[in-house]
Design a protein around this motif. Structure first.
Motif, PDB file in Angstrom:
ATOM      1  N   ASN A  38      47.553  12.434  65.667  1.00 42.16           N
ATOM      2  CA  ASN A  38      46.918  13.821  65.981  1.00 42.16           C
ATOM      3  C   ASN A  38      48.004  14.630  66.784  1.00 42.16           C
ATOM      4  OD1 ASN A  38      44.711  12.965  64.718  1.00 42.16           O
ATOM      5  ND2 ASN A  38      43.604  12.640  66.510  1.00 42.16           N
ATOM      6  N   ALA A  39      48.684  14.023  67.839  1.00 46.91           N
ATOM      7  CA  ALA A  39      49.868  14.683  68.488  1.00 46.91           C
ATOM      8  C   ALA A  39      50.731  14.984  67.690  1.00 46.91           C
ATOM      9  CB  ALA A  39      50.400  13.773  69.765  1.00 46.91           C
ATOM     10  N   GLU A  40      51.310  14.392  66.843  1.00 45.82           N
ATOM     11  CA  GLU A  40      52.410  14.545  66.048  1.00 45.82           C
ATOM     12  C   GLU A  40      51.910  15.661  64.843  1.00 45.82           C
ATOM     13  OE1 GLU A  40      56.173  14.412  64.018  1.00 45.82           O
ATOM     14  OE2 GLU A  40      55.369  13.840  66.059  1.00 45.82           O
ATOM     15  N   VAL A  41      50.691  15.489  64.501  1.00 43.48           N
ATOM     16  CA  VAL A  41      50.285  16.534  63.520  1.00 43.48           C
ATOM     17  C   VAL A  41      50.094  18.019  64.179  1.00 43.48           C
ATOM     18  CG1 VAL A  41      48.389  17.491  62.445  1.00 43.48           C
ATOM     19  CG2 VAL A  41      49.037  15.170  62.015  1.00 43.48           C
ATOM     20  N   SER A  42      49.799  17.998  65.530  1.00 43.29           N
ATOM     21  CA  SER A  42      49.515  19.137  66.266  1.00 43.29           C
ATOM     22  C   SER A  42      50.990  19.654  66.459  1.00 43.29           C
ATOM     23  CB  SER A  42      48.881  18.797  67.514  1.00 43.29           C
ATOM     24  OG  SER A  42      49.004  19.965  68.412  1.00 43.29           O
ATOM     25  N   ARG A  43      51.873  18.800  66.765  1.00 45.58           N
ATOM     26  CA  ARG A  43      53.324  19.387  67.152  1.00 45.58           C
ATOM     27  C   ARG A  43      53.928  19.766  65.729  1.00 45.58           C
ATOM     28  NH1 ARG A  43      58.092  18.290  65.905  1.00 45.58           N
ATOM     29  NH2 ARG A  43      57.935  16.606  64.482  1.00 45.58           N
ATOM     30  N   ILE A  44      53.640  19.249  64.826  1.00 43.93           N
ATOM     31  CA  ILE A  44      54.270  19.811  63.285  1.00 43.93           C
ATOM     32  C   ILE A  44      53.738  21.230  63.118  1.00 43.93           C
ATOM     33  CG2 ILE A  44      54.281  19.454  60.823  1.00 43.93           C
ATOM     34  CD1 ILE A  44      54.624  16.284  61.619  1.00 43.93           C
ATOM     35  N   SER A  45      52.122  21.360  63.317  1.00 48.29           N
ATOM     36  CA  SER A  45      51.479  22.382  62.994  1.00 48.29           C
ATOM     37  C   SER A  45      52.020  23.833  63.972  1.00 48.29           C
ATOM     38  CB  SER A  45      49.958  22.334  63.454  1.00 48.29           C
ATOM     39  OG  SER A  45      49.436  23.596  63.177  1.00 48.29           O
ATOM     40  N   GLN A  46      52.203  23.201  65.287  1.00 49.40           N
ATOM     41  CA  GLN A  46      53.059  24.256  66.065  1.00 49.40           C
ATOM     42  C   GLN A  46      54.412  24.888  65.965  1.00 49.40           C
ATOM     43  OE1 GLN A  46      52.761  22.360  70.044  1.00 49.40           O
ATOM     44  NE2 GLN A  46      50.488  22.850  70.385  1.00 49.40           N
ATOM     45  N   ALA A  47      55.064  23.867  65.642  1.00 47.58           N
ATOM     46  CA  ALA A  47      56.629  24.057  64.996  1.00 47.58           C
ATOM     47  C   ALA A  47      56.572  24.856  63.916  1.00 47.58           C
ATOM     48  CB  ALA A  47      57.168  22.702  64.612  1.00 47.58           C
ATOM     49  N   ASN A  48      55.696  24.674  62.881  1.00 47.96           N
ATOM     50  CA  ASN A  48      55.579  25.469  61.567  1.00 47.96           C
ATOM     51  C   ASN A  48      55.259  26.858  61.880  1.00 47.96           C
ATOM     52  OD1 ASN A  48      56.413  23.246  59.991  1.00 47.96           O
ATOM     53  ND2 ASN A  48      54.211  22.737  59.230  1.00 47.96           N
ATOM     54  N   ALA A  49      53.997  27.002  62.769  1.00 45.53           N
ATOM     55  CA  ALA A  49      53.645  28.493  63.276  1.00 45.53           C
ATOM     56  C   ALA A  49      55.041  29.130  63.775  1.00 45.53           C
ATOM     57  CB  ALA A  49      52.415  28.317  64.176  1.00 45.53           C
ATOM     58  N   GLN A  50      55.540  28.378  64.580  1.00 45.12           N
ATOM     59  CA  GLN A  50      56.793  28.966  65.411  1.00 45.12           C
ATOM     60  C   GLN A  50      57.866  29.654  64.291  1.00 45.12           C
ATOM     61  OE1 GLN A  50      58.586  26.482  68.318  1.00 45.12           O
ATOM     62  NE2 GLN A  50      59.758  28.425  69.061  1.00 45.12           N
ATOM     63  N   ALA A  51      57.873  28.561  63.550  1.00 51.03           N
ATOM     64  CA  ALA A  51      59.119  28.968  62.446  1.00 51.03           C
ATOM     65  C   ALA A  51      58.564  30.130  61.541  1.00 51.03           C
ATOM     66  CB  ALA A  51      59.405  27.573  61.439  1.00 51.03           C
ATOM     67  N   LYS A  52      57.208  30.009  61.163  1.00 53.47           N
ATOM     68  CA  LYS A  52      56.875  31.454  60.447  1.00 53.47           C
ATOM     69  C   LYS A  52      56.868  32.475  61.191  1.00 53.47           C
ATOM     70  CE  LYS A  52      53.881  28.541  57.544  1.00 53.47           C
ATOM     71  NZ  LYS A  52      53.879  29.215  55.921  1.00 53.47           N
ATOM     72  N   ALA A  53      56.613  32.449  62.225  1.00 53.11           N
ATOM     73  CA  ALA A  53      56.820  33.885  63.310  1.00 53.11           C
ATOM     74  C   ALA A  53      58.192  34.305  63.185  1.00 53.11           C
ATOM     75  CB  ALA A  53      56.270  33.395  64.724  1.00 53.11           C
ATOM     76  N   ILE A  54      59.068  33.269  63.393  1.00 55.17           N
ATOM     77  CA  ILE A  54      60.660  33.572  63.741  1.00 55.17           C
ATOM     78  C   ILE A  54      60.939  34.174  62.001  1.00 55.17           C
ATOM     79  CG2 ILE A  54      62.822  32.768  63.674  1.00 55.17           C
ATOM     80  CD1 ILE A  54      61.864  31.027  65.790  1.00 55.17           C
ATOM     81  N   GLU A  55      60.583  33.565  61.168  1.00 52.31           N
ATOM     82  CA  GLU A  55      60.966  34.011  59.680  1.00 52.31           C
ATOM     83  C   GLU A  55      60.283  35.327  59.433  1.00 52.31           C
ATOM     84  OE1 GLU A  55      60.081  32.397  55.005  1.00 52.31           O
ATOM     85  OE2 GLU A  55      58.557  32.024  56.821  1.00 52.31           O
ATOM     86  N   ALA A  56      59.295  35.535  60.028  1.00 49.94           N
ATOM     87  CA  ALA A  56      58.431  37.169  59.686  1.00 49.94           C
ATOM     88  C   ALA A  56      59.216  37.841  60.432  1.00 49.94           C
ATOM     89  CB  ALA A  56      56.913  37.090  60.103  1.00 49.94           C
ATOM     90  N   LYS A  57      59.472  37.910  61.828  1.00 49.49           N
ATOM     91  CA  LYS A  57      60.422  38.723  62.528  1.00 49.49           C
ATOM     92  C   LYS A  57      61.833  38.899  61.572  1.00 49.49           C
ATOM     93  CE  LYS A  57      62.592  39.235  66.972  1.00 49.49           C
ATOM     94  NZ  LYS A  57      63.106  38.578  68.417  1.00 49.49           N
ATOM     95  N   ARG A  58      62.332  37.832  61.207  1.00 53.97           N
ATOM     96  CA  ARG A  58      63.682  38.118  60.569  1.00 53.97           C
ATOM     97  C   ARG A  58      63.618  38.702  59.360  1.00 53.97           C
ATOM     98  NH1 ARG A  58      68.550  39.400  60.699  1.00 53.97           N
ATOM     99  NH2 ARG A  58      69.913  38.391  59.207  1.00 53.97           N
ATOM    100  N   LEU A  59      62.398  38.781  58.510  1.00 53.59           N
ATOM    101  CA  LEU A  59      62.122  39.324  57.379  1.00 53.59           C
ATOM    102  C   LEU A  59      61.990  40.882  57.711  1.00 53.59           C
ATOM    103  CD1 LEU A  59      60.015  37.029  55.204  1.00 53.59           C
ATOM    104  CD2 LEU A  59      62.380  37.799  54.738  1.00 53.59           C
ATOM    105  N   ASP A  60      61.420  41.340  58.755  1.00 51.33           N
ATOM    106  CA  ASP A  60      61.157  42.602  59.052  1.00 51.33           C
ATOM    107  C   ASP A  60      62.343  43.287  59.607  1.00 51.33           C
ATOM    108  OD1 ASP A  60      58.349  42.391  59.049  1.00 51.33           O
ATOM    109  OD2 ASP A  60      57.932  41.960  60.854  1.00 51.33           O
TER     110      ASP A  60
END
Length: 103
Positions: A38-60
């Motif tokens: 559960n901790a690893e799934v949570s970490r992966i989910s947070q990392a993916n959300a952070q990467a998607k936010a960075i990606e959205a910012k870079r796309l903008d």
């Protein structure tokens, strides 16, 4: 016969005790594995959300840069259309500066 019964009871009591101890260890191990999973799934989910936010910012940022470049190209194209030397076979100094401005 009584000796056999006592030995059988002692063996069974020892087996039941060992079985309970191993069952407890197994259950604790399963709980630890579930927590770690559960901790690893949570970490992966947070990392993916952070990467998607960075990606959205870079796309903008890229979209804004692209819009600015498109605007600059349009302005330079309009300037080229209005250039009195546009029909010359060679580039004029103004034409060269317009082309260099895009780089």
């Amino acid at each position: 016969m009584a000796v056999v019964a006592v030995l059988g009871y002692t063996y069974h009591a020892g087996y039941a005790s060992a079985d309970a101890a191993w069952s407890l260890k197994y259950e604790q191990r399963e709980v630890a594995i579930t927590k770690a999973t559960n901790a690893e799934v949570s970490r992966i989910s947070q990392a993916n959300a952070q990467a998607k936010a960075i990606e959205a910012k870079r796309l903008d940022e890229l979209a804004a840069d692209n819009a600015a470049l498109e605007q600059q190209i349009k302005e330079k194209s309009d300037e080229a259309d209005a250039d009195p030397d546009r029909d010359r076979p060679a580039l004029s100094n103004d034409s060269r500066l317009r082309i260099d401005a895009i780089h």
